[in-house]
Design an enzyme around this catalytic site. Structure first.
Site, PDB file in Angstrom:
ATOM      1  N   ARG A   1      42.751  38.528  37.352  1.00 45.78           N
ATOM      2  CA  ARG A   1      41.336  38.108  36.811  1.00 45.78           C
ATOM      3  C   ARG A   1      41.485  37.035  35.844  1.00 45.78           C
ATOM      4  O   ARG A   1      40.447  36.053  35.789  1.00 45.78           O
ATOM      5  CB  ARG A   1      40.758  39.276  36.523  1.00 45.78           C
ATOM      6  CG  ARG A   1      40.604  40.081  37.828  1.00 45.78           C
ATOM      7  CD  ARG A   1      40.072  41.436  37.011  1.00 45.78           C
ATOM      8  NE  ARG A   1      39.564  42.505  38.335  1.00 45.78           N
ATOM      9  CZ  ARG A   1      40.594  42.882  39.289  1.00 45.78           C
ATOM     10  NH1 ARG A   1      41.689  42.860  39.361  1.00 45.78           N
ATOM     11  NH2 ARG A   1      39.830  43.737  40.192  1.00 45.78           N
TER      12      ARG A   1
ATOM     13  N   GLY B   1      47.870  41.685  47.602  1.00 44.35           N
ATOM     14  CA  GLY B   1      46.490  41.656  48.183  1.00 44.35           C
ATOM     15  C   GLY B   1      45.536  41.482  47.057  1.00 44.35           C
ATOM     16  O   GLY B   1      44.253  40.889  47.467  1.00 44.35           O
TER      17      GLY B   1
ATOM     18  N   GLN C   1      39.110  45.343  44.439  1.00 43.85           N
ATOM     19  CA  GLN C   1      39.419  43.824  44.852  1.00 43.85           C
ATOM     20  C   GLN C   1      38.021  43.314  45.658  1.00 43.85           C
ATOM     21  O   GLN C   1      37.644  42.374  45.544  1.00 43.85           O
ATOM     22  CB  GLN C   1      40.495  43.928  45.986  1.00 43.85           C
ATOM     23  CG  GLN C   1      42.028  44.438  45.214  1.00 43.85           C
ATOM     24  CD  GLN C   1      43.121  44.731  45.836  1.00 43.85           C
ATOM     25  OE1 GLN C   1      42.965  44.578  47.086  1.00 43.85           O
ATOM     26  NE2 GLN C   1      44.355  44.562  45.373  1.00 43.85           N
TER      27      GLN C   1
ATOM     28  N   ASP D   1      46.663  53.603  41.994  1.00 37.81           N
ATOM     29  CA  ASP D   1      48.047  52.998  42.090  1.00 37.81           C
ATOM     30  C   ASP D   1      49.078  54.209  41.397  1.00 37.81           C
ATOM     31  O   ASP D   1      50.182  53.782  41.546  1.00 37.81           O
ATOM     32  CB  ASP D   1      47.997  51.990  41.275  1.00 37.81           C
ATOM     33  CG  ASP D   1      47.371  50.669  41.795  1.00 37.81           C
ATOM     34  OD1 ASP D   1      47.212  50.837  43.004  1.00 37.81           O
ATOM     35  OD2 ASP D   1      46.659  49.848  41.213  1.00 37.81           O
TER      36      ASP D   1
ATOM     37  N   LYS E   1      48.307  50.318  51.550  1.00 43.23           N
ATOM     38  CA  LYS E   1      48.976  49.746  50.251  1.00 43.23           C
ATOM     39  C   LYS E   1      49.982  48.977  50.717  1.00 43.23           C
ATOM     40  O   LYS E   1      50.202  48.592  51.821  1.00 43.23           O
ATOM     41  CB  LYS E   1      49.289  50.797  49.169  1.00 43.23           C
ATOM     42  CG  LYS E   1      47.892  51.199  48.436  1.00 43.23           C
ATOM     43  CD  LYS E   1      46.908  50.478  47.969  1.00 43.23           C
ATOM     44  CE  LYS E   1      45.869  51.111  47.336  1.00 43.23           C
ATOM     45  NZ  LYS E   1      44.808  49.945  46.839  1.00 43.23           N
TER      46      LYS E   1
ATOM     47  N   ARG F   1      52.091  54.489  51.564  1.00 47.85           N
ATOM     48  CA  ARG F   1      52.786  55.401  50.556  1.00 47.85           C
ATOM     49  C   ARG F   1      52.794  57.001  50.808  1.00 47.85           C
ATOM     50  O   ARG F   1      53.345  57.541  50.156  1.00 47.85           O
ATOM     51  CB  ARG F   1      51.904  54.946  49.120  1.00 47.85           C
ATOM     52  CG  ARG F   1      52.345  53.720  48.683  1.00 47.85           C
ATOM     53  CD  ARG F   1      51.444  53.406  47.406  1.00 47.85           C
ATOM     54  NE  ARG F   1      52.063  52.052  46.981  1.00 47.85           N
ATOM     55  CZ  ARG F   1      51.206  51.309  46.117  1.00 47.85           C
ATOM     56  NH1 ARG F   1      50.278  51.445  45.539  1.00 47.85           N
ATOM     57  NH2 ARG F   1      51.902  50.048  45.707  1.00 47.85           N
TER      58      ARG F   1
END
Ligand code: S3P
Length: 437
Positions: free
Chosen positions: A60, A127, A202, A348, A375, A379
């Site tokens: 960002r 991503g 996102q 995450d 992801k 995962r």
């Protein structure tokens, strides 16, 4: 992959014969053979973990600084390849992004002055790069771009991104299976009230970046609150952005440069160090300058329910984000349940939480975690493989995971080899398993 550094001299590395052959000198603690790295438990673990800059905030900081008219210097930028992919894409769009290590300068220019790229923008494994950039570029009339990435990124779903952007008038095409590459034809966008179907920071960010250049107000509502770094940074850069009735409301307008910005330490990286300290039987670790933004700290709340011995010492804010030191030491963990509404704030860290569950006493349940399947790798499937190999009893479904731990990681089985499938967080989970168990 982000670097994790226990400071030199801090880790006591005598080898416990019960856990494998002596490792001497200490630099052989992690043996590398081609792509295979071996991790064994040191007898004692004590010290301070220094963190790279947060990955989400680093993306960002680059992208928002590029949209503001003027230079910004950025310190402690994440040195990982994902953030470099964002920097490289911005260069392909005619922006000057210079620097090395963690100190960078971005010479921002209004979006209308960004250059159409002459080749496809390669987002690598990231991503975040693809989705955030897509939001910004969709609002630049006259610009056409193809966004692509590596094998893993090409499998990730993009309909969740294209649909809300199209509601603003954007032209975004995907491959037939709604996955990358993306083709963007920049358009003049209009305002809209967007209701997201997936809690994705996102996608929310992509909508806000597109909305900065729309002809009318844009609001965005999420099903559950996700990380709010973009919102904090936009407000610091002078954007007219407010939260009203649970939705973010943005009036389009220019951004002013932050001029000098420091990225706080990555809480997702901190989670691996903290988990290692909790799991290891003789450990005391402190992690300084961690970003303590509540939308990123779900993992610590879960660990506290698991009886983790942790303490948080707040310090001064860094980069508009609350920060502090997290202290963690060896703990006898107990099982907990993670509900679906907690998931966006520990998305995450679910892999490392699942690893902790595999050492805990009792059965932990993780519900509403279907996002783990899309992801950098699946995962959820990888966690079933890893925790089962360690000896835990594991059951799973399309969007849930149930793990009965073995009551302490000394009871884990050794794993001859684990393939993390191009996924840095799964690689780190396996590394923690080796260093703790
Ligand atoms: C990120 C948001 C999350 C997270 C990813 C980084 C971001 O993804 O998993 O690692 O920087 O906004 P989603 O938005 O897909 O949930």
């Amino acid at each position: 992959m982000n670097g994790h550094h226990l400071q030199r001299g801090d880790t006591v590395q005598e080898q416990n014969p019960a856990y494998g052959p002596p490792l001497s000198p200490p630099s052989q603690k992690m043996q590398s053979m081609d792509n295979l790295q071996q991790f064994c438990r040191p007898n004692r673990l004590a010290g301070t973990l220094t963190l790279p800059g947060d990955k989400s905030i680093s993306h960002r900081a680059l992208l928002l600084s590029a949209l503001a008219d003027g230079p910004t210097t950025i310190e402690n930028l994440s040195d990982g390849e994902d953030v470099q992919a964002t920097a490289q894409c911005l260069r392909q769009l005619g922006l000057a992004v210079t620097g090395s290590g963690s100190a960078w300068t971005v010479h921002g220019r209004p979006l209308a002055q960004w250059q159409p790229p002459t080749t496809a923008l390669n987002c690598g494994n990231s991503g975040t790069t693809m989705r955030l950039l897509c939001g910004a570029l969709a609002a630049r009339p006259g610009l056409q771009a193809t966004l692509t990435g590596d094998r893993s990124l090409q499998l990730r779903p993009m309909a969740r991104l294209a649909a809300p952007l199209r509601q603003l008038g954007a032209e975004v095409q995907m491959a037939t299976d709604e996955r990358p590459p993306l083709e963007i034809v920049g358009r003049a966008l209009h305002g809209a009230e967007i209701v997201l179907t997936v809690a994705s920071a996102q996608v929310k960010t992509a909508v806000l970046l597109a909305g900065l250049h729309a002809s009318g107000p844009v609001s965005v509502r999420e099903p559950l609150p996700s990380r709010d770094h973009t919102e904090r940074m936009l407000v610091a850069m002078g954007a007219d952005l407010r939260q009203r009735d649970g939705a973010w409301q943005l009036q389009p307008g220019p951004l002013r440069p932050l001029a000098a910005y420091r990225v706080p330490g990555d809480p997702s990286s901190a989670a691996f160090g903290v988990a290692l300290a909790l799991l290891h039987p003789q450990a005391q670790v402190s992690v300084a300058q961690v970003c303590l933004n509540p939308t990123r700290m779900g993992w610590l709340r879960v660990l506290q329910r698991m009886a983790a011995v942790v303490a948080v010492r707040p310090s001064a804010d860094i980069g508009g984000e609350p920060c502090g030191t997290v202290l963690a030491s060896s703990s006898a963990l107990v099982a907990t349940d993670v509900a679906g509404d907690e998931v966006p704030q520990c998305i995450d860290e679910l892999p490392i939480l699942a690893l902790c569950a595999a050492a805990a006493c009792g059965t932990s349940r993780f519900l509403g975690i279907g996002e783990l399947r899309v992801k950098e790798s699946d995962r959820l499937a990888a966690l079933v493989r890893l925790t089962t190999a360690l000896g835990a009893q594991v059951r799973s479904g399309p969007d849930w995971l149930e793990i009965t731990g073995v009551g302490g990681c000394a009871n884990w089985s050794a794993i001859p080899a684990f393939d993390p499938g191009l996924d840095h967080r799964m690689a780190l989970c396996a590394a923690v398993a080796g260093l703790a168990g």
